[in-house]
Design a protein around this motif. Structure first.
Motif, PDB file in Angstrom:
ATOM      1  N   ARG A  31       0.851  -1.186   0.000  1.00  0.00           N
ATOM      2  CA  ARG A  31       0.000   0.000   0.000  1.00  0.00           C
ATOM      3  C   ARG A  31       0.891   1.241   0.000  1.00  0.00           C
ATOM      4  O   ARG A  31       1.712   1.424   0.888  1.00  0.00           O
ATOM      5  CB  ARG A  31      -0.925  -0.024   1.214  1.00  0.00           C
ATOM      6  N   PHE A  32       0.691   2.122  -1.012  1.00  0.00           N
ATOM      7  CA  PHE A  32       1.613   3.222  -1.235  1.00  0.00           C
ATOM      8  C   PHE A  32       1.038   4.589  -0.877  1.00  0.00           C
ATOM      9  O   PHE A  32       1.779   5.480  -0.497  1.00  0.00           O
ATOM     10  CB  PHE A  32       2.070   3.234  -2.702  1.00  0.00           C
ATOM     11  N   TYR A  33      -0.271   4.804  -1.046  1.00  0.00           N
ATOM     12  CA  TYR A  33      -0.835   6.116  -0.716  1.00  0.00           C
ATOM     13  C   TYR A  33      -2.344   5.973  -0.490  1.00  0.00           C
ATOM     14  O   TYR A  33      -2.925   4.901  -0.699  1.00  0.00           O
ATOM     15  CB  TYR A  33      -0.540   7.147  -1.808  1.00  0.00           C
ATOM     16  N   ASN A  34      -2.971   7.063  -0.059  1.00  0.00           N
ATOM     17  CA  ASN A  34      -4.419   7.096   0.137  1.00  0.00           C
ATOM     18  C   ASN A  34      -5.026   8.156  -0.766  1.00  0.00           C
ATOM     19  O   ASN A  34      -4.441   9.219  -0.967  1.00  0.00           O
ATOM     20  CB  ASN A  34      -4.765   7.393   1.599  1.00  0.00           C
ATOM     21  N   ASP A  35      -6.200   7.865  -1.319  1.00  0.00           N
ATOM     22  CA  ASP A  35      -6.833   8.788  -2.269  1.00  0.00           C
ATOM     23  C   ASP A  35      -7.668   9.874  -1.592  1.00  0.00           C
ATOM     24  O   ASP A  35      -8.391  10.621  -2.256  1.00  0.00           O
ATOM     25  CB  ASP A  35      -7.689   8.014  -3.269  1.00  0.00           C
ATOM     26  N   GLY A  36      -7.578   9.974  -0.256  1.00  0.00           N
ATOM     27  CA  GLY A  36      -8.282  11.019   0.479  1.00  0.00           C
ATOM     28  C   GLY A  36      -9.621  10.600   1.031  1.00  0.00           C
ATOM     29  O   GLY A  36     -10.255  11.381   1.744  1.00  0.00           O
ATOM     30  N   PRO A 121      -5.710   8.026 -11.537  1.00  0.00           N
ATOM     31  CA  PRO A 121      -6.523   9.220 -11.771  1.00  0.00           C
ATOM     32  C   PRO A 121      -6.781  10.054 -10.525  1.00  0.00           C
ATOM     33  O   PRO A 121      -7.368  11.132 -10.623  1.00  0.00           O
ATOM     34  CB  PRO A 121      -7.836   8.629 -12.301  1.00  0.00           C
ATOM     35  N   HIS A 122      -6.372   9.562  -9.357  1.00  0.00           N
ATOM     36  CA  HIS A 122      -6.739  10.232  -8.109  1.00  0.00           C
ATOM     37  C   HIS A 122      -6.022  11.571  -7.974  1.00  0.00           C
ATOM     38  O   HIS A 122      -4.793  11.645  -8.054  1.00  0.00           O
ATOM     39  CB  HIS A 122      -6.397   9.336  -6.917  1.00  0.00           C
ATOM     40  N   GLY A 123      -6.802  12.629  -7.750  1.00  0.00           N
ATOM     41  CA  GLY A 123      -6.216  13.947  -7.577  1.00  0.00           C
ATOM     42  C   GLY A 123      -5.565  14.126  -6.224  1.00  0.00           C
ATOM     43  O   GLY A 123      -4.604  14.879  -6.070  1.00  0.00           O
ATOM     44  N   THR A 124      -6.087  13.430  -5.222  1.00  0.00           N
ATOM     45  CA  THR A 124      -5.525  13.498  -3.872  1.00  0.00           C
ATOM     46  C   THR A 124      -4.637  12.287  -3.643  1.00  0.00           C
ATOM     47  O   THR A 124      -5.040  11.154  -3.900  1.00  0.00           O
ATOM     48  CB  THR A 124      -6.651  13.515  -2.820  1.00  0.00           C
ATOM     49  N   ARG A 125      -3.430  12.542  -3.162  1.00  0.00           N
ATOM     50  CA  ARG A 125      -2.493  11.452  -2.882  1.00  0.00           C
ATOM     51  C   ARG A 125      -1.837  11.725  -1.533  1.00  0.00           C
ATOM     52  O   ARG A 125      -0.823  12.407  -1.462  1.00  0.00           O
ATOM     53  CB  ARG A 125      -1.462  11.331  -4.000  1.00  0.00           C
ATOM     54  N   LEU A 126      -2.432  11.180  -0.493  1.00  0.00           N
ATOM     55  CA  LEU A 126      -1.935  11.335   0.866  1.00  0.00           C
ATOM     56  C   LEU A 126      -1.139  10.098   1.266  1.00  0.00           C
ATOM     57  O   LEU A 126      -1.170   9.075   0.586  1.00  0.00           O
ATOM     58  CB  LEU A 126      -3.097  11.534   1.837  1.00  0.00           C
ATOM     59  N   ASP A 127      -0.426  10.170   2.370  1.00  0.00           N
ATOM     60  CA  ASP A 127       0.229   8.981   2.893  1.00  0.00           C
ATOM     61  C   ASP A 127      -0.819   7.900   3.167  1.00  0.00           C
ATOM     62  O   ASP A 127      -1.944   8.198   3.598  1.00  0.00           O
ATOM     63  CB  ASP A 127       0.965   9.295   4.200  1.00  0.00           C
ATOM     64  N   ALA A 128      -0.444   6.664   2.922  1.00  0.00           N
ATOM     65  CA  ALA A 128      -1.357   5.559   3.207  1.00  0.00           C
ATOM     66  C   ALA A 128      -1.690   5.521   4.692  1.00  0.00           C
ATOM     67  O   ALA A 128      -0.820   5.744   5.545  1.00  0.00           O
ATOM     68  CB  ALA A 128      -0.724   4.238   2.776  1.00  0.00           C
TER      69      ALA A 128
END
Length: 208
Positions: A31-36, A121-128
């Motif tokens: 798991r690399f990031y969260n989409d918000g 396509p996710h515009g938001t890329r937060l830490d997982a």
């Protein structure tokens, strides 16, 4: 785990049996990031990606996949985001190099030097919220289906570093590098060998 953005490893594809179409994989990813869409401690919205050997058919493939977690407390529910295959068909007995990298915008996947890239396509890329990286074997979608897969992982590198993260030359798995448990169950010389080992970072009982 959040600090690990690239994984590279050698895999000897040692065994394959999938006559009924289970999902059998040897993989590197996580798991690399969260989409918000998630919250602290939840799996929801975490984006995982893997480069892998295996598949759903009788003939194995080399592939990559990006998926999104849809559960809050259960890591298993996911929905596909994107996936694709490499042109190389892995053969049992072959040695292959798997590579995956997230640069904050796009993923790079390599299989024996063949490269694929994908920009989600996710515009938001937060830490997982539940960051996790691993090399692993997994069989799923296997209700009532016989399947088996086997591989030897070696020479792991992280974050494109020249120095190996682990070459597995030590007698046991290093708990400072691999904080999850170790277990094995197989037949050796006519006997069932069962092994279980926990480490300082283990948080639950281990049954094997």
């Amino acid at each position: 785990p959040q600090s690990v953005y690239a994984i590279e490893t050698t895999v000897v594809f040692a065994g394959w049996n999938n006559p009924s179409g289970a999902a059998a994989m040897l993989s590197a990813g996580g798991r690399f990031y969260n989409d918000g869409s998630g919250s602290a401690g939840s799996y929801m919205g975490d984006i995982r990606a893997d480069v892998r050997i295996g598949g759903l058919g009788t003939t194995p493939t080399a592939s990559w996949i990006v998926s999104r977690h849809t559960g809050t407390t259960d890591p298993n529910p996911t929905e596909p985001v994107a996936a694709g295959n490499f042109s190389i068909t892995p053969e049992v007995g072959g040695t292959y190099r798997l590579y995956i990298r997230w640069n904050g915008t796009s993923f790079t996947f390599r299989f024996n030097g063949e490269e694929k890239t994908y920009t989600p396509p996710h515009g938001t890329r937060l830490d997982a919220n539940r960051p996790f990286k691993q090399i692993y074997a997994r069989i799923s979608n296997n209700s009532g289906k016989e399947a088996g897969i086997r591989g030897w992982f070696d020479d792991v590198r992280i974050n494109d570093q020249a120095v190996l993260y682990d070459d597995f030359l030590q007698a046991a798995i290093d708990p400072a590098k691999w904080p999850t448990y170790e277990s094995a169950r197989h037949i050796v010389d006519g006997r069932l060998r069962i092994k279980a080992r926990t480490g300082p970072a283990s948080t639950a009982p281990l049954h094997n």
